[in-house]
Design an enzyme around this catalytic site. Sequence first.
Site, short mmCIF file in Angstrom:
data_model
loop_
_atom_site.label_atom_id
_atom_site.label_comp_id
_atom_site.label_asym_id
_atom_site.label_seq_id
_atom_site.Cartn_x
_atom_site.Cartn_y
_atom_site.Cartn_z
N ILE A 1 9.35 6.47 6.54
CA ILE A 1 7.94 6.74 5.78
C ILE A 1 7.13 5.79 6.06
CG2 ILE A 1 9.00 7.99 3.74
CD1 ILE A 1 8.93 5.55 2.17
N THR B 1 8.13 2.57 7.07
CA THR B 1 8.55 1.26 6.55
C THR B 1 9.30 0.58 7.66
OG1 THR B 1 10.46 2.55 5.50
CG2 THR B 1 8.79 1.84 4.09
N PRO C 1 13.38 -9.18 9.74
CA PRO C 1 12.25 -9.87 9.35
C PRO C 1 10.95 -9.45 9.82
CG PRO C 1 13.99 -11.39 9.93
CD PRO C 1 14.38 -10.25 10.08
N THR D 1 9.72 -6.29 10.49
CA THR D 1 9.40 -5.07 9.94
C THR D 1 9.16 -5.36 8.37
OG1 THR D 1 11.61 -4.37 9.88
CG2 THR D 1 10.11 -3.08 11.26
N GLN E 1 5.92 -4.86 5.69
CA GLN E 1 5.87 -4.49 4.34
C GLN E 1 5.36 -5.32 3.51
OE1 GLN E 1 7.50 -1.15 3.29
NE2 GLN E 1 6.45 -1.17 5.33
N LYS F 1 17.52 -6.70 -1.63
CA LYS F 1 16.83 -6.24 -2.61
C LYS F 1 15.83 -5.47 -2.06
CE LYS F 1 17.16 -10.35 -5.65
NZ LYS F 1 16.67 -11.49 -6.13
N GLU G 1 7.74 -2.34 -2.14
CA GLU G 1 6.26 -2.23 -3.03
C GLU G 1 6.15 -3.37 -3.68
OE1 GLU G 1 7.45 1.77 -5.33
OE2 GLU G 1 9.18 1.26 -4.37
MO1 MOS Z 1 7.67 5.10 -4.08
S1 MOS Z 1 6.11 5.26 -5.29
O1 MOS Z 1 8.74 4.45 -4.76
O2 MOS Z 1 7.60 5.94 -2.87
#
Ligand code: MOS
Length: 751
Positions: free
Chosen positions: A462, A464, A645, A647, A651, A714, A718
Amino acid sequence: MKDPFGHSFGHSTPRIDGIAKVTGAALFSSDEPVANPAFAYLVTSAIARGRIGGFSLDQARAVRGVLDILTFQNVGHQAKPAPGPDGKASTTSLESDRIWHDGQIIAIVVADTYEAAREAAHKVRVAYLAESPSATFDSPGIETEARRIERTPNPAKGDAEAAFASAAVRIEARYSTPAQHHNAIELFTTTCAWNGPKLTVYEPSQFMWGSKALTATRLDLDPDDVRTISRYVGGAFGSKGPNPRTAWVAIAARRVGRPVKLVPTRDQGFTIATFRAETRHHLKLGAARDGKLVSLSHAGWEVTSRPSGYNVAGVESTARMYACPNIATAVNVVHVDRNTPGYMRAPPETPYMFALESAMDELAYALDMDPIELRRVNDTQIDPVAGIPYSSRSLMECFDRGAERFGWGRRSAKPNSMFDGEWLVGYGCATACYPANIGPAAARVSISPDGKAIVAIAGHEIGTGAYTTVAVTAARALGLNVRDVKVNMGDSDLPPIVIAGGSNNTASATHAVVKACEVLRGRMAAAAVESSDSPLRGSDPDALTLANGRLTGINGEGESLDKAVMRTGYRLEAYAEYVPPGLPASAIADLTKGKVSILSGAARKDVTAYAFGAHFLEVRVHERTREVRVARVVSAFAAGTIVNPKTAHSQFMSGALWGLSSALLEAAELDLGTARYVNRNLADYLVPVNADVPTIEIIMLPERDDRVNPLGVKGIGEIGIVGMNAAVANAVFHATGKRVRELPIRLEQLL
Ligand code: MOS
């Protein structure tokens, strides 16, 4: 599980799909070639509440090239209702004459060309039975109710009210955040092609198997007859899950006997898909003179549609951010005549942490205390709500490293006391957090004697860098070069993985991939130790490792990978499933039915698992125009094992940038009379241009976490956005002495 990362940072690998993306070779869903497609165009409602009395379609049908017009009258019964993001009713559909919101899909025109479909769509006449709509908070006719508590009660402990009443220092304030839309560059496209009973769906998706399962269920198809493909996604941010449009496009394709391609417009994207709902917050913080919190109350209000109870309930995170003996929380949903909202990047934390981190800043000033020191005296290694430890929590390390790098020491404590010519200068900081989530995943890995591996997983690129993190993972586990690993994703024919949401997909995918690689290693080791001509004959198979293209024993003896592979047969392949402890054993089978289970870092029984961070920024507010410019940002994060690291850095950085955008620019504006968005385009819905982007420095702190999951991974997708809105508001306060509690911050609030 052997840990190929050794909990250290991985080697930085550029995106393996980077060249494909910049040369246009990467196929996004609407680029996928289909033979002789027809084109669909959506007709959307011009009212926000009421019913459809009838259609008059003659003029539309007369447009040359029109093949079909779908409405609730001819196809409404042909698809089972689509659930909304909370699993309950949806509002965007052709199911009935009911209008739930402005811009709802009410008809789909199919024609030989896009232009003909569009022209005919504008000639569809609709007789509406209109009722007056409720647009948002405070509108007449809204209905407010406490959120339905499905899994856990609202976080609470002690007696927050009494502790607040007797606290030495008190902050009580109300905050609000606006409606926002994802506005991915790639639109919400769907292309459906039938081959006999088999349906192929090309659609950007954050959940391959979920899109497949929902389409099969709604159309009563054998799931084996439905395949979804989404090799690249041009931005998702939570908006591209299984959705109500797919089934209607599939029905259209069946009716016209040709593939049908739908590319909705930018402005339709504001109402046919989900969005971040506007929120309100009532915060009460009580503290002792030394800054220690004695009471925290956080009540939130969120807008949702009439039929859905969707809410994000970010009090799950704000209640457990700081040590506090007395906590009270509440979440209310406010039903209005709008589309059902949904996930948008850090759905709970973005609005709720704005309120908490703004209030913490207000408390720091009330205490005459440095905002970092206020976080320090309230830092904790024990989740104050659940009473269990954090899997790891490096919040203060983030503050300390970030502060040093930023030069926080140069800040003068008083608001409105730093200047640079005509500009007022302000420093602000805030906490970032995001739960470390993980879900079930399966993967198939094969390796050939030439030392090339192929990884297959129905994962989601997506934007990422998922292709790269998966390749890096397999390369490390197999001792190969990244360039020798090919990754196949974005196809529901591949092994399932949970929805790419809640920043879980790297943690979920890496565990499945490592497990499959471990099976391959084990097979090579077993064959080698039993082969009479192997230097590894008689070794302990568990002690053999893969590195630098060799299978190696503890004393460095070993043999090349091609030999090791050949001893097991010419192509070695393994399929593995990873289900995090605490999830049902059926979790993988459930995925194939579209059912998601995620081990939430905020709801574990053993530890509370979060990534943490700290944002620092400098704003400049012009003394006369009150224009706000962000001069520079430093954000520090500690998020466990960083798989790649390079990519990861992108993010964190883009998350921080979105946080700035969310604080200063983005808002979907409503006309209150019609409950209609008025800025449904990228000219009026403001997003940053290059001139708005300051220097953003990202610090990634090494963090070893043995408890979060075996690889210590982790989520990072987001957290970058969380808290940035508060850091901006806090810096604006420091610059001007004006506290802005309503986002976005605009110059009229600073006059
Ligand atoms: Mo997301 S808002 O967990 O793509």
